[in-house]
Design a protein around this motif. Sequence first.
Motif, PDB file in Angstrom:
ATOM      1  N   PHE A 115      21.940  54.081 -30.700  1.00 15.09           N
ATOM      2  CA  PHE A 115      22.022  55.451 -31.266  1.00 15.09           C
ATOM      3  C   PHE A 115      20.688  56.322 -30.954  1.00 15.09           C
ATOM      4  O   PHE A 115      19.811  55.623 -31.468  1.00 15.09           O
ATOM      5  N   PRO A 116      20.712  57.304 -30.477  1.00 13.56           N
ATOM      6  CA  PRO A 116      19.515  58.218 -30.291  1.00 13.56           C
ATOM      7  C   PRO A 116      18.606  58.600 -31.673  1.00 13.56           C
ATOM      8  O   PRO A 116      19.427  58.685 -32.627  1.00 13.56           O
ATOM      9  N   ALA A 117      17.614  58.120 -31.591  1.00 14.37           N
ATOM     10  CA  ALA A 117      16.758  58.264 -32.684  1.00 14.37           C
ATOM     11  C   ALA A 117      16.800  59.555 -33.094  1.00 14.37           C
ATOM     12  O   ALA A 117      16.535  60.800 -32.579  1.00 14.37           O
ATOM     13  N   PRO A 118      17.075  59.938 -34.420  1.00 10.65           N
ATOM     14  CA  PRO A 118      17.294  61.268 -35.070  1.00 10.65           C
ATOM     15  C   PRO A 118      15.689  61.871 -35.257  1.00 10.65           C
ATOM     16  O   PRO A 118      14.755  61.284 -35.416  1.00 10.65           O
ATOM     17  N   THR A 119      15.674  63.128 -34.933  1.00 10.77           N
ATOM     18  CA  THR A 119      14.303  63.770 -35.173  1.00 10.77           C
ATOM     19  C   THR A 119      14.085  64.209 -36.632  1.00 10.77           C
ATOM     20  O   THR A 119      15.023  64.808 -37.269  1.00 10.77           O
ATOM     21  N   ILE A 120      13.043  64.038 -37.158  1.00  9.86           N
ATOM     22  CA  ILE A 120      12.377  64.180 -38.539  1.00  9.86           C
ATOM     23  C   ILE A 120      11.378  65.169 -38.230  1.00  9.86           C
ATOM     24  O   ILE A 120      10.382  64.625 -37.787  1.00  9.86           O
ATOM     25  N   LEU A 121      11.395  66.256 -38.850  1.00 11.37           N
ATOM     26  CA  LEU A 121      10.451  67.312 -38.679  1.00 11.37           C
ATOM     27  C   LEU A 121       9.141  67.084 -39.820  1.00 11.37           C
ATOM     28  O   LEU A 121       9.537  66.864 -40.815  1.00 11.37           O
TER      29      LEU A 121
END
Length: 511
Positions: free
Chosen positions: A186-192
């Motif tokens: 699963f593509p790693a989610p982006t956390i800002l």
Amino acid sequence: MTSLVPRAPYTDAELRQLYPDGLELQLVQVLMRHGERTPVSARFQNAGLQPWWPYCSSARQMRAAVLASTSTTADHAFDTLEWKRRVETFGDNDEPVVARGLGGQLDDVCDMGSLTDLGRQSTYKLGLRLRQHYVDRLGFLPPTISSADFLYLRSTPVPRALESLHQTFSALYPPSAREAGPDGKFPAPTILTRVPGDETLYPNDGNCRRFAALSRAFAQRAADRWNKTPDMEYLQKVYGKWMPPDTKVAVDSRPRLSGIMDTVNATLAHGPETKLPREFYDDKAQAIMEAISVEEWFAGYKESREYRMLGMGGLLGDIVGRMVGSVEQQTGRDGAHTLLKPTGQEDHSGRIRFGLSGCHDTTLAGVLASLGAYDTGRWPPFTSHLAIELFRESKIPAPLQEPAKGGWWASVFGAAGAPANIGRRPTTELTAGEKSKLDGYYVRIRYNDEPVTVPACRLPGNHLEADESFCTLAAFKSVVDKFTPTNWKQQCRMNRDRPALPTGEPEWAGH
């Protein structure tokens, strides 16, 4: 006052009233306070409270990304280093020793202000409630996802906030609801995240000098009002014997009154091994502490436009900007441009539909107070959350998913000669045509699943017929515009020679 007791799930009748026919959800932005934690500093050891709490089993299972090769190519290979953390502290004669829990534990020991195992559980349960509400009951979010590109995930740089965000996302979309890509992952989610000097997801008195001066002034006003009152005398009777020598309980004592409340709340949330003597939990004393601390920390938002602007204006300006960006089709200003994701992919990956931000009690109360909607007088419990929901009338077409003419770059930054996006522009500067874009859109805020109402939204024409909690987007934006900074860093350096407290009538929030 301490751990949140969630209300029961909405009944079908309540859900129909909360989400009436004729309105459709378009964007949801959730601000969540982190879960239960340890006190931010050790207090009341003279009352038998252990400074080191063995409630952080995650300390046994730390992981770090480490470079696995000395290759200079762009595609570096990384391994995962597994390690466990122990806390070192001062011993006799300042010799270093490993901190121990009450039972002599060396592992599972929490740092100060750490998210505990209980805090991880409560924020995970919040994610389950969000999934039940927005996925299972409303069908607003998809049950399974192949990427998290339709989510705007952000956290303050404080570890407990980021870890709480991790827990909530893991329940909102557990591994079973994440589809693997071509590479089997699963593509790693982006956390800002932001550096502290840029942070607006909490009141940033550490990097905004003018706001620090304002907050000190309102804190001193609270001290002047409360320190010599019968209520403070009562607190002295309850807590006085546990204070340091020659120190009385006061708003500005050491520890501060809010610090006493912090330790009381943290101990209330956890087990018997980290409880204070019974008198610390006196109901009357807790109510007095809470009322005074709420005034000390949050009255400034209600009474001072500058306080609102420097404390919460940047965050609320961002929130409104994403809502207006969602309305302005193909501008990319709904948050997608921040993630550098193009529009026009699958239905739930092109546009931002859901935001989740890990933050703090001072964020939630600051936002509500800045909008004139903080009427409870209660400190936000651990794992509290605000859901800011944008609705559109059903007759308005849903946002397009196709890329704007000129490609993604033009969709984000505007084609040559096109008008700038209107999200951050004051309503008073918009043309009639630009204002008309906001027609048919409504904003509703739920605090811990209970709707709240902004005062200006009660006025005729500013809300959905028969429900004042549904504020027109135009009215909501107009309220926020009045304290949205134009250059936050510069404005943080201004007005140093001006009085910190309003000299005339209070500049009431929510209008």
